[in-house]
Motif scaffolding. Structure first.
Motif, PDB file in Angstrom:
ATOM      1  N   VAL A 102       6.695   5.294  -4.537  1.00 15.36           N
ATOM      2  CA  VAL A 102       6.075   5.749  -5.686  1.00 15.36           C
ATOM      3  C   VAL A 102       4.760   4.977  -5.890  1.00 15.36           C
ATOM      4  O   VAL A 102       4.691   4.074  -5.450  1.00 15.36           O
ATOM      5  CB  VAL A 102       7.157   5.461  -6.814  1.00 15.36           C
ATOM      6  N   ARG A 103       3.928   5.649  -6.526  1.00 18.22           N
ATOM      7  CA  ARG A 103       2.428   5.144  -7.122  1.00 18.22           C
ATOM      8  C   ARG A 103       2.809   4.180  -8.223  1.00 18.22           C
ATOM      9  O   ARG A 103       3.861   4.330  -9.107  1.00 18.22           O
ATOM     10  CB  ARG A 103       1.667   5.949  -7.521  1.00 18.22           C
ATOM     11  N   VAL A 128       0.921  -1.064   0.167  1.00 18.62           N
ATOM     12  CA  VAL A 128       0.090   0.048  -0.099  1.00 18.62           C
ATOM     13  C   VAL A 128       0.934   1.181  -0.077  1.00 18.62           C
ATOM     14  O   VAL A 128       0.714   2.197  -0.889  1.00 18.62           O
ATOM     15  CB  VAL A 128      -0.957   0.184   1.049  1.00 18.62           C
ATOM     16  N   HIS A 129       1.635   1.365   1.068  1.00 21.15           N
ATOM     17  CA  HIS A 129       2.378   2.698   1.286  1.00 21.15           C
ATOM     18  C   HIS A 129       3.677   2.606   0.485  1.00 21.15           C
ATOM     19  O   HIS A 129       4.677   3.614   0.599  1.00 21.15           O
ATOM     20  CB  HIS A 129       2.653   2.992   2.738  1.00 21.15           C
ATOM     21  N   ASN A 130       4.417   1.369   0.244  1.00 17.60           N
ATOM     22  CA  ASN A 130       5.720   1.498  -0.541  1.00 17.60           C
ATOM     23  C   ASN A 130       6.656   2.020   0.241  1.00 17.60           C
ATOM     24  O   ASN A 130       7.664   2.722  -0.281  1.00 17.60           O
ATOM     25  CB  ASN A 130       5.483   2.137  -1.790  1.00 17.60           C
ATOM     26  N   ALA A 131       6.674   1.927   1.491  1.00 16.84           N
ATOM     27  CA  ALA A 131       7.462   2.533   2.597  1.00 16.84           C
ATOM     28  C   ALA A 131       8.343   1.726   3.403  1.00 16.84           C
ATOM     29  O   ALA A 131       9.147   2.123   4.073  1.00 16.84           O
ATOM     30  CB  ALA A 131       6.710   3.464   3.350  1.00 16.84           C
ATOM     31  N   SER A 138      -0.125   1.517  -3.650  1.00 20.59           N
ATOM     32  CA  SER A 138      -1.342   2.119  -4.372  1.00 20.59           C
ATOM     33  C   SER A 138      -1.692   3.395  -3.711  1.00 20.59           C
ATOM     34  O   SER A 138      -2.105   4.367  -4.248  1.00 20.59           O
ATOM     35  CB  SER A 138      -2.552   0.933  -3.978  1.00 20.59           C
ATOM     36  N   GLU A 139      -1.076   3.618  -2.406  1.00 20.53           N
ATOM     37  CA  GLU A 139      -1.023   4.934  -1.647  1.00 20.53           C
ATOM     38  C   GLU A 139       0.204   5.332  -1.004  1.00 20.53           C
ATOM     39  O   GLU A 139       0.495   5.203  -0.074  1.00 20.53           O
ATOM     40  CB  GLU A 139      -2.238   4.868  -0.674  1.00 20.53           C
ATOM     41  N   PRO A 140       1.356   5.867  -2.031  1.00 17.23           N
ATOM     42  CA  PRO A 140       2.354   5.866  -1.424  1.00 17.23           C
ATOM     43  C   PRO A 140       2.641   6.891  -0.273  1.00 17.23           C
ATOM     44  O   PRO A 140       1.913   7.748  -0.282  1.00 17.23           O
ATOM     45  CB  PRO A 140       3.200   6.510  -2.393  1.00 17.23           C
ATOM     46  N   ALA A 141       3.429   6.469   0.672  1.00 16.86           N
ATOM     47  CA  ALA A 141       3.637   7.368   1.806  1.00 16.86           C
ATOM     48  C   ALA A 141       4.521   8.590   1.422  1.00 16.86           C
ATOM     49  O   ALA A 141       4.988   8.497   0.350  1.00 16.86           O
ATOM     50  CB  ALA A 141       4.373   6.566   2.927  1.00 16.86           C
ATOM     51  N   GLY A 156      -0.125  -7.461   1.284  1.00 20.39           N
ATOM     52  CA  GLY A 156      -1.189  -6.760   2.275  1.00 20.39           C
ATOM     53  C   GLY A 156      -1.850  -5.596   1.507  1.00 20.39           C
ATOM     54  O   GLY A 156      -2.208  -4.879   2.390  1.00 20.39           O
ATOM     55  N   CYS A 157      -1.777  -5.782  -0.016  1.00 19.87           N
ATOM     56  CA  CYS A 157      -2.823  -4.450  -0.380  1.00 19.87           C
ATOM     57  C   CYS A 157      -4.325  -4.923  -0.543  1.00 19.87           C
ATOM     58  O   CYS A 157      -4.947  -4.077  -1.062  1.00 19.87           O
ATOM     59  CB  CYS A 157      -1.951  -4.280  -1.532  1.00 19.87           C
TER      60      CYS A 157
END
Length: 137
Positions: free
Chosen positions: A67-68, A12-15, A40-43, A84-85
């Protein structure tokens, strides 16, 4: 066009998870695999505890940025690993998918993030072996 296999790590956050997985694959595969990660919703920034956990094993992911996911990135990937997305996980026909049910490191103490990091390493080693036949020493 590259002859190298390519892997996209997606959460989700790619973080955290996807960035740790990408860091491991870059470290273990060198230039034998194209490595991508997205969310999908980058931090706004990487999870600092994930950065610290990776630094402990000699891998610096501080140069990465959440990144998105773009259509082109997914389309250019041979393997898409989701983490986990849920419903936001991309589905692209003809791609090999793996879903890794990993704890989200966000808000977790370093001891938990170390366990996640080590679990990710084992999973990345399996992907690498399947793509290239390489097994880490």
């Amino acid at each position: 066009m590259s002859d190298k296999p390519s892997v996209l790590f997606f959460c989700v956050h790619n973080a955290g998870r996807s960035q740790m997985a990408a860091g491991w694959l870059r470290h273990l595969a060198g230039d034998t695999v194209d490595v991508r990660s997205a969310g999908s919703e980058p931090a706004d920034r990487l999870n600092p505890v994930a950065v610290d956990a990776m630094r402990e094993v000699g891998i610096d992911i501080t140069g990465q940025t959440p990144v998105r996911l773009s259509w082109d990135t997914a389309e250019a990937s041979d393997v898409i690993v989701t983490m986990g997305c849920g419903d936001t996980c991309p589905v692209f026909p003809g791609k090999r998918y793996e879903d890794w049910p990993l704890t989200d490191p966000a808000g977790q103490p370093i001891d938990v993030v170390r366990q996640i990091r080590d679990d990710i390493r084992a999973r990345v080693e399996e992907i690498l072996a399947g793509l290239t036949g390489q097994r880490p020493a």
